[in-house]
Design an enzyme around this catalytic site. Structure first.
Site, short mmCIF file in Angstrom:
data_model
loop_
_atom_site.label_atom_id
_atom_site.label_comp_id
_atom_site.label_asym_id
_atom_site.label_seq_id
_atom_site.Cartn_x
_atom_site.Cartn_y
_atom_site.Cartn_z
N SER A 50 0.85 -1.18 0.00
CA SER A 50 0.00 0.00 0.00
C SER A 50 0.88 1.24 0.00
CB SER A 50 -0.90 0.00 1.23
OG SER A 50 -1.49 1.27 1.44
N SER A 51 0.38 2.31 -0.58
CA SER A 51 1.16 3.55 -0.60
C SER A 51 1.33 4.16 0.79
CB SER A 51 0.49 4.57 -1.53
OG SER A 51 -0.82 4.86 -1.10
N CYS A 52 0.58 3.66 1.78
CA CYS A 52 0.72 4.20 3.14
C CYS A 52 2.04 3.78 3.79
CB CYS A 52 -0.45 3.79 4.02
SG CYS A 52 -0.45 2.04 4.46
N TYR A 106 -0.90 -0.55 10.22
CA TYR A 106 -1.09 -1.24 8.93
C TYR A 106 0.14 -1.05 8.05
CZ TYR A 106 -3.13 -2.28 4.34
OH TYR A 106 -3.38 -2.80 3.10
N LYS A 149 2.76 -3.85 6.31
CA LYS A 149 3.07 -3.92 4.88
C LYS A 149 4.57 -3.76 4.62
CE LYS A 149 -0.85 -4.88 3.08
NZ LYS A 149 -1.02 -6.14 2.34
N HIS A 194 -12.61 2.70 2.69
CA HIS A 194 -11.75 3.81 2.33
C HIS A 194 -12.60 4.96 1.77
CE1 HIS A 194 -8.60 0.57 2.23
NE2 HIS A 194 -7.96 1.52 2.89
#
Length: 325
Positions: free
Chosen positions: A120-122, A149, A153, A192
């Site tokens: 994920s881009s987070c 989270y 990842k 989201h």
């Protein structure tokens, strides 16, 4: 070339080989399954979460040994929006680390040739320079509302990279931007931002509501990619890319949350007003991915935001009675 002498140079995958898609019923996994089917893969396998709990290590190892896949895409994850991530950080950290570790370890035990781990881009720092390059990983503090989270990842990326270093296998990681499309989670509390807005504006349109109130200021900028584009990128990377760094997957352009809300209002036919509850958090000010590495590998997105939203709203309306809460 792996240390065992096998040539793993990327090329066209074997359409007859067993291909396991972990999370094949979710937003990304279902899109990947559709893309593989359209590409001629004959033996795509998967299990629902009730059939196989990926947090159960013994069960995962047993299943992987049974199916003996040649290829694996790890699209299964516990996901949610700002509220869910902020409220249940232990669940997001623990569940995702267990899912990833079990699937990746089982894949290694069973000599899976090619694996794509989806992140994920987070994973990137909250204030990373925009657009965000892959080498921004671990260079700053994470966004606090979803740091648990993100750490899970990041662990998955490091796991994948470690397999490459220790065993020479061409496993890769792909980091998608904000995804949307069929089979998304449209829950009013666990979704989201984009699916939450679709549900909110569609319900307001049907009810004839005069006002829709959204969280935050509407000023943060976000990049959105349709899940079908993501699935196409995954297959392209499997057949054209082999490198240790994670690869950003996105469109290379972004919009404000207010702009996306305006577009969704138009697509759903909502005629009322929109207000913003500024007491609620905005999250990261901007998250735009640098997709240069993906472009160099020969892939760019094809589905425009307007087209993708029209398709997603149509799918939502067709399935609204059977959606997960």
């Amino acid at each position: 070339m792996a240390s065992d002498g096998v040539d793993y140079t990327p090329g066209k995958l074997d359409r007859d080989a067993t291909f396991y898609v972990a999370g094949h019923r979710g937003l990304v996994g279902s899109a990947i399954r559709r893309r593989l089917e359209s590409a001629g893969f004959e033996n795509i396998v998967g299990k629902t979460s009730t059939e196989l709990d990926l947090k159960d290590r013994d069960a995962v190892f047993s299943y992987m040994q049974q199916i003996k896949p040649k290829y694996v895409v790890l699209a299964a994850a516990k996901v949610g929006g700002i509220l869910a991530n902020s409220t249940y950080p232990v669940d997001f950290l623990s569940d995702n680390v267990r899912i990833q570790t079990n699937v990746l370890d089982a894949a290694l035990r069973n000599d899976v040739e090619r694996v794509v781990f989806l992140g994920s881009s987070c994973i990137y720092p909250k204030f990373a320079p925009q657009p965000i390059r892959e080498d921004s990983l671990l260079t700053g503090h994470l966004e606090p509302t979803n740091d648990a989270y993100a750490i899970a990842k990041i662990a998955g990326i490091m796991h994948t990279q470690s397999v490459r270093r220790q065993y020479g296998l061409p496993w890769i990681s792909a980091m998608p931007t904000n995804l949307y499309g069929p089979n998304d989670n449209f829950s009013p509390t666990g979704s989201h931002v984009l699916p939450a807005l679709i549900r909110r504006y569609d319900e307001a349109q049907k009810a004839g509501a005069a006002l829709v109130t959204n969280w935050g200021t509407g000023t943060p900028r976000r990049e959105f990619l349709h899940a079908d584009d993501m699935a196409d990128a995954v297959l392209h990377l499997l057949e054209h890319y082999d490198g240790p760094d994670q690869v950003n997957v996105g469109t290379g352009s972004d919009v404000t949350i207010a702009e996306i809300a305006e577009t969704i209002a138009r697509v759903t036919g909502y005629q009322g007003e929109t207000a913003w509850d500024t007491s609620k958090p905005d999250g990261t000010p901007q998250k735009l991915l640098d997709v240069s590495k993906l472009s160099e590998a020969g892939w760019t997105s094809r589905i425009s935001l307007e087209e993708g939203l029209e398709r997603t709203v149509a799918w939502y309306r067709d399935h609204v009675g059977a959606l997960r809460d």
